[in-house]
Design an enzyme around this catalytic site. Structure first.
Site, PDB file in Angstrom:
ATOM      1  N   SER A   6       0.817  -1.218   0.000  1.00 25.14           N
ATOM      2  CA  SER A   6       0.000   0.000   0.000  1.00 25.14           C
ATOM      3  C   SER A   6       0.849   1.265   0.000  1.00 25.14           C
ATOM      4  O   SER A   6       0.310   2.365   0.051  1.00 25.14           O
ATOM      5  CB  SER A   6      -0.889   0.059   1.245  1.00 25.14           C
ATOM      6  OG  SER A   6      -1.522  -1.151   1.470  1.00 25.14           O
ATOM      7  N   THR A  34      -0.911   1.443   4.538  1.00 26.38           N
ATOM      8  CA  THR A  34      -0.738   2.881   4.319  1.00 26.38           C
ATOM      9  C   THR A  34      -0.414   3.517   5.652  1.00 26.38           C
ATOM     10  O   THR A  34      -1.097   3.267   6.635  1.00 26.38           O
ATOM     11  CB  THR A  34      -2.023   3.516   3.766  1.00 26.38           C
ATOM     12  OG1 THR A  34      -2.142   3.144   2.404  1.00 26.38           O
ATOM     13  CG2 THR A  34      -1.994   5.031   3.872  1.00 26.38           C
ATOM     14  N   THR A  40       1.440   6.859   0.840  1.00 26.71           N
ATOM     15  CA  THR A  40       0.626   5.756   0.314  1.00 26.71           C
ATOM     16  C   THR A  40       0.798   5.607  -1.192  1.00 26.71           C
ATOM     17  O   THR A  40       1.167   6.569  -1.879  1.00 26.71           O
ATOM     18  CB  THR A  40      -0.875   6.025   0.609  1.00 26.71           C
ATOM     19  OG1 THR A  40      -1.635   4.887   0.241  1.00 26.71           O
ATOM     20  CG2 THR A  40      -1.407   7.224  -0.142  1.00 26.71           C
ATOM     21  N   ARG A  67      -5.865   9.502 -10.138  1.00 27.92           N
ATOM     22  CA  ARG A  67      -6.581   9.630  -8.868  1.00 27.92           C
ATOM     23  C   ARG A  67      -5.606   9.991  -7.729  1.00 27.92           C
ATOM     24  O   ARG A  67      -4.544   9.415  -7.578  1.00 27.92           O
ATOM     25  CB  ARG A  67      -7.289   8.314  -8.557  1.00 27.92           C
ATOM     26  CG  ARG A  67      -8.123   8.348  -7.270  1.00 27.92           C
ATOM     27  CD  ARG A  67      -7.383   7.780  -6.087  1.00 27.92           C
ATOM     28  NE  ARG A  67      -8.234   7.649  -4.906  1.00 27.92           N
ATOM     29  CZ  ARG A  67      -7.770   7.385  -3.693  1.00 27.92           C
ATOM     30  NH1 ARG A  67      -6.478   7.214  -3.502  1.00 27.92           N
ATOM     31  NH2 ARG A  67      -8.581   7.292  -2.658  1.00 27.92           N
ATOM     32  N   VAL A  68      -5.993  10.955  -6.946  1.00 29.98           N
ATOM     33  CA  VAL A  68      -5.241  11.316  -5.744  1.00 29.98           C
ATOM     34  C   VAL A  68      -6.193  11.179  -4.557  1.00 29.98           C
ATOM     35  O   VAL A  68      -7.349  11.612  -4.638  1.00 29.98           O
ATOM     36  CB  VAL A  68      -4.702  12.763  -5.848  1.00 29.98           C
ATOM     37  CG1 VAL A  68      -4.086  13.215  -4.527  1.00 29.98           C
ATOM     38  CG2 VAL A  68      -3.679  12.870  -6.977  1.00 29.98           C
ATOM     39  N   GLY A  69      -5.715  10.588  -3.491  1.00 32.53           N
ATOM     40  CA  GLY A  69      -6.566  10.385  -2.315  1.00 32.53           C
ATOM     41  C   GLY A  69      -6.363  11.459  -1.264  1.00 32.53           C
ATOM     42  O   GLY A  69      -5.884  12.565  -1.541  1.00 32.53           O
ATOM     43  N   ASP A  70      -6.722  11.118  -0.042  1.00 28.00           N
ATOM     44  CA  ASP A  70      -6.646  12.067   1.063  1.00 28.00           C
ATOM     45  C   ASP A  70      -5.238  12.219   1.637  1.00 28.00           C
ATOM     46  O   ASP A  70      -4.907  13.255   2.222  1.00 28.00           O
ATOM     47  CB  ASP A  70      -7.556  11.602   2.209  1.00 28.00           C
ATOM     48  CG  ASP A  70      -7.143  10.221   2.730  1.00 28.00           C
ATOM     49  OD1 ASP A  70      -6.849   9.325   1.901  1.00 28.00           O
ATOM     50  OD2 ASP A  70      -7.086  10.029   3.960  1.00 28.00           O
ATOM     51  N   THR A  98      -6.685   6.893   7.457  1.00 27.66           N
ATOM     52  CA  THR A  98      -6.406   5.847   6.471  1.00 27.66           C
ATOM     53  C   THR A  98      -7.739   5.252   6.026  1.00 27.66           C
ATOM     54  O   THR A  98      -8.746   5.394   6.714  1.00 27.66           O
ATOM     55  CB  THR A  98      -5.480   4.768   7.066  1.00 27.66           C
ATOM     56  OG1 THR A  98      -5.199   3.791   6.051  1.00 27.66           O
ATOM     57  CG2 THR A  98      -6.108   4.056   8.253  1.00 27.66           C
ATOM     58  N   GLY A  99      -7.703   4.606   4.876  1.00 28.17           N
ATOM     59  CA  GLY A  99      -8.939   4.019   4.364  1.00 28.17           C
ATOM     60  C   GLY A  99      -9.382   4.736   3.103  1.00 28.17           C
ATOM     61  O   GLY A  99      -8.558   5.293   2.379  1.00 28.17           O
ATOM     62  N   GLY A 154     -10.044   7.229   0.839  1.00 29.84           N
ATOM     63  CA  GLY A 154      -9.667   8.631   0.849  1.00 29.84           C
ATOM     64  C   GLY A 154     -10.770   9.573   0.414  1.00 29.84           C
ATOM     65  O   GLY A 154     -10.851  10.713   0.885  1.00 29.84           O
TER      66      GLY A 154
HETATM   67  N1  ASP Z   1      -6.306   6.816   2.264  1.00 22.39           N
HETATM   68  C1  ASP Z   1      -5.555   6.253   1.176  1.00 22.39           C
HETATM   69  C2  ASP Z   1      -6.143   6.712  -0.115  1.00 22.39           C
HETATM   70  O1  ASP Z   1      -7.343   6.833  -0.221  1.00 22.39           O
HETATM   71  C3  ASP Z   1      -5.554   4.795   1.151  1.00 22.39           C
HETATM   72  C4  ASP Z   1      -5.190   4.150   2.409  1.00 22.39           C
HETATM   73  O2  ASP Z   1      -5.268   4.661   3.488  1.00 22.39           O
HETATM   74  O3  ASP Z   1      -4.836   3.031   2.287  1.00 22.39           O
HETATM   75  O4  ASP Z   1      -5.392   6.871  -1.047  1.00 22.39           O
END
Ligand code: ASP
Length: 327
Positions: free
Chosen positions: A85, A187, A205, A215-218, A238-239, A241
């Site tokens: 991750s 992550t 991450t 794509r970009v996450g949080d 985490t999780g 995003g």
């Molecule tokens: N939060 C991260 C994302 O959405 C992923 C993760 O926490 O594993 O990119």
């Protein structure tokens, strides 16, 4: 009652009404437990089972700052090909490209981030350079890569044989379905309080496996994946995003603590904001947070979230028993 007491009373009243609203509209019950680790510093805390990262961070704390510690810690999973991750060995996007997001934030409120960075094993260190060496706070894609190379970072292929094999298997159905806890998920959001009681954090991450290109996450976004306010505390997420980006949970947690919430209450409220407005049933988000004294809080949507904490007493893996249960 002092200013803090008033704020706390105000917070309690508004929290009560918002929790009631959340429970009334989404039919959930929550399961709670308060972590039994005493408030203390120095401390390192990270999402998921990241003992090696914490230990590297702890070592860096002995003669370095909280910022040195979180960078040292985050670099461990980034370099680990088995950690799928983060960094090298991370799961690619749908097109087979490993693209990385990371950020750092220090006790002075400085912040640096990279998004959609390819071919560089240590995005957390590039993020720190963005913070320290540029007039900007965030570099993305080609520009981030160019900057990293200019700064002396090595450009290399990050797609390992194992990740490539999994991706090729995934391509047979090409079905995009986020998995709760996408186990064992690593992550890393990592926070440290150093001997001077200064707080820093980092988050790094490879994002969601098989995400759309671009794509970009949080994780690299200040206030979403990470927020540090040295007067108050810090939080990281985490999780999924997308859920965190829509609610800016890390900023929310720190801000609620500023208004008098305990660390645990603030984490709970950040989860409530998500479940009250979003379709969360098949998704996971976990928050961890610390206050200035080193009090820990955590909350997740689903069971299965864990975090790792390191203090003078050693490193401990903590199962988060505070989560929402769908009925
Ligand atoms: N939060 C991260 C994302 O959405 C992923 C993760 O926490 O594993 O990119």
């Amino acid at each position: 009652m002092g200013r803090k007491g008033n704020r706390r009373k105000f917070f309690k009243q508004s929290l009560k009404s918002s929790l009631w609203l959340a429970a009334g509209t989404t039919a959930v019950s929550s399961c709670k437990a308060t972590p039994n680790i005493q408030a203390q510093y120095p401390m390192v805390i990270s999402t998921w089972d990241n003992a090696k990262a914490n230990e590297a961070a702890w070592k860096a704390l002995s003669d370095g700052t909280a910022l040195d510690a979180v960078e040292a810690g985050a670099r461990v999973p980034e370099a680990d090909p088995k950690d799928m991750s983060v960094g090298y060995g991370g799961r690619p996007d749908r097109d087979g490209h490993v693209t990385l997001d990371a950020c750092v934030m220090d006790h002075l409120g400085n912040y640096g981030a990279v998004t959609y960075l390819k071919n560089i094993m240590h995005p957390v260190s590039v993020a720190r350079r963005v913070m320290e060496e540029t007039p900007h706070v965030m570099l993305s894609g080609e520009g981030a890569l160019q900057f990293a190379v200019d700064q002396g970072f090595k450009s290399q292929n990050l797609l390992t044989e194992e990740a490539k094999k999994e991706w090729e298997e995934w391509k047979v159905t090409s079905k995009y379905e986020p998995k709760i806890n996408i186990e064992l998920h690593d992550t890393i959001g990592i926070m440290a309080i150093d001997h001077d009681q200064n707080i820093s954090g980092a988050c790094t991450t490879s994002g969601l496996g098989y995400k759309m290109a671009g794509r970009v996450g949080d994780s690299p976004v200040v206030g979403a994946g990470l927020f540090v306010d040295n007067e108050v505390g810090a939080a990281t997420a985490t999780g999924m995003g997308e859920l965190v980006l829509k609610t800016l949970g890390s900023f929310l947690i720190v801000e609620l603590m500023r208004q008098g919430a305990t660390v645990s209450e603030a984490c709970e409220e950040a989860v409530m904001r998500i479940i009250n407005k979003q379709d969360y049933k098949k998704l996971q988000v976990g928050f961890i947070a610390i206050d200035k004294q080193g009090q820990i809080g955590a909350y997740s949507i689903q069971p299965g979230f864990v975090y790792t904490v390191t203090t003078v007493s050693g490193t401990e893996l903590v199962k988060v028993n505070s989560y929402i249960k769908s009925e």
